[in-house]
Design a protein around this motif. Structure first.
Motif, short mmCIF file in Angstrom:
data_model
loop_
_atom_site.label_atom_id
_atom_site.label_comp_id
_atom_site.label_asym_id
_atom_site.label_seq_id
_atom_site.Cartn_x
_atom_site.Cartn_y
_atom_site.Cartn_z
N HIS A 3 42.71 40.23 29.41
CA HIS A 3 41.78 41.25 29.89
C HIS A 3 41.78 41.22 31.41
N LYS A 5 39.12 42.18 34.73
CA LYS A 5 37.69 42.41 34.98
C LYS A 5 37.42 42.18 36.46
N LEU A 9 31.47 41.22 38.12
CA LEU A 9 30.77 41.47 36.86
C LEU A 9 30.38 40.15 36.21
N GLU A 10 29.35 40.20 35.39
CA GLU A 10 28.85 39.00 34.70
C GLU A 10 29.92 38.39 33.80
N ALA A 11 29.95 37.08 33.77
CA ALA A 11 30.83 36.37 32.85
C ALA A 11 30.28 36.52 31.44
N GLU A 12 31.20 36.61 30.47
CA GLU A 12 30.82 36.71 29.07
C GLU A 12 31.59 35.66 28.29
N ALA A 13 31.01 35.20 27.20
CA ALA A 13 31.68 34.19 26.37
C ALA A 13 33.03 34.70 25.87
N SER A 14 33.15 35.99 25.65
CA SER A 14 34.40 36.57 25.15
C SER A 14 35.51 36.62 26.20
N ASP A 15 35.19 36.27 27.45
CA ASP A 15 36.20 36.29 28.52
C ASP A 15 37.25 35.20 28.36
N ARG A 18 38.85 32.29 32.58
CA ARG A 18 38.64 33.27 33.66
C ARG A 18 39.36 32.80 34.91
N THR A 89 42.16 33.69 24.81
CA THR A 89 41.82 34.85 25.65
C THR A 89 41.87 34.46 27.11
N THR A 91 41.16 36.14 30.98
CA THR A 91 40.62 37.25 31.76
C THR A 91 41.03 37.07 33.21
#
Length: 134
Positions: A3, A5, A9-15, A18, A89, A91
């Motif tokens: 992904h 990003k 932007l805010e970090a998300e668990a789905s990232d 990173r 995943t 990001t």
């Protein structure tokens, strides 16, 4: 899965993993509270290429081609990213305002091409001479 990003932007668990992929530290971002796992400035476009592109969308096609050549010449800069993308995943974080015409998008495309190339079975010609019994 890869992904892209904006780093702001805010970090998300789905990232997942990173990684900041800009050569310069993003303006206004505190190093102490940065929400990413790694900063890889060497995977970013060279300073000369970055300045030539200057985030002009009309120059993106030339930038994309030149950046892909830089990446191909330096696999040591992106091999870890390829490993992370293959195992979960990833990001890629960038600071540019343009969410379409930026280095992270080109890098994502490049890494996805590499992943596909690595997943493709090799042709028998690649193994010619490997199993001669010598």
């Amino acid at each position: 899965m890869i992904h892209c990003k904006r780093v702001y932007l805010e970090a998300e668990a789905s990232d997942g993993q990173r990684v900041l992929v800009d050569r310069l530290w993003p303006r206004g971002l505190s190093r102490e509270i940065s929400a990413f796992d790694e900063w890889l400035p060497d995977v970013a476009p060279s300073t000369q290429l970055r300045k030539t592109f200057a985030h002009r969308s009309e120059a993106f096609a030339d930038f994309r081609a030149a950046y892909r050549r830089e990446l191909a010449a330096h696999p040591e800069h992106w091999q870890r990213l390829l490993h992370w993308a293959a195992s979960g995943t990833l990001t890629l974080l960038y600071a540019a305002r343009d969410e379409v015409h930026n280095n992270a998008r080109v890098l994502t495309e490049f890494l996805e091409d590499e992943l596909q190339r690595h997943d493709s079975p090799s042709s028998p010609v690649c193994y010619l001479g490997e199993f001669d019994g010598d």
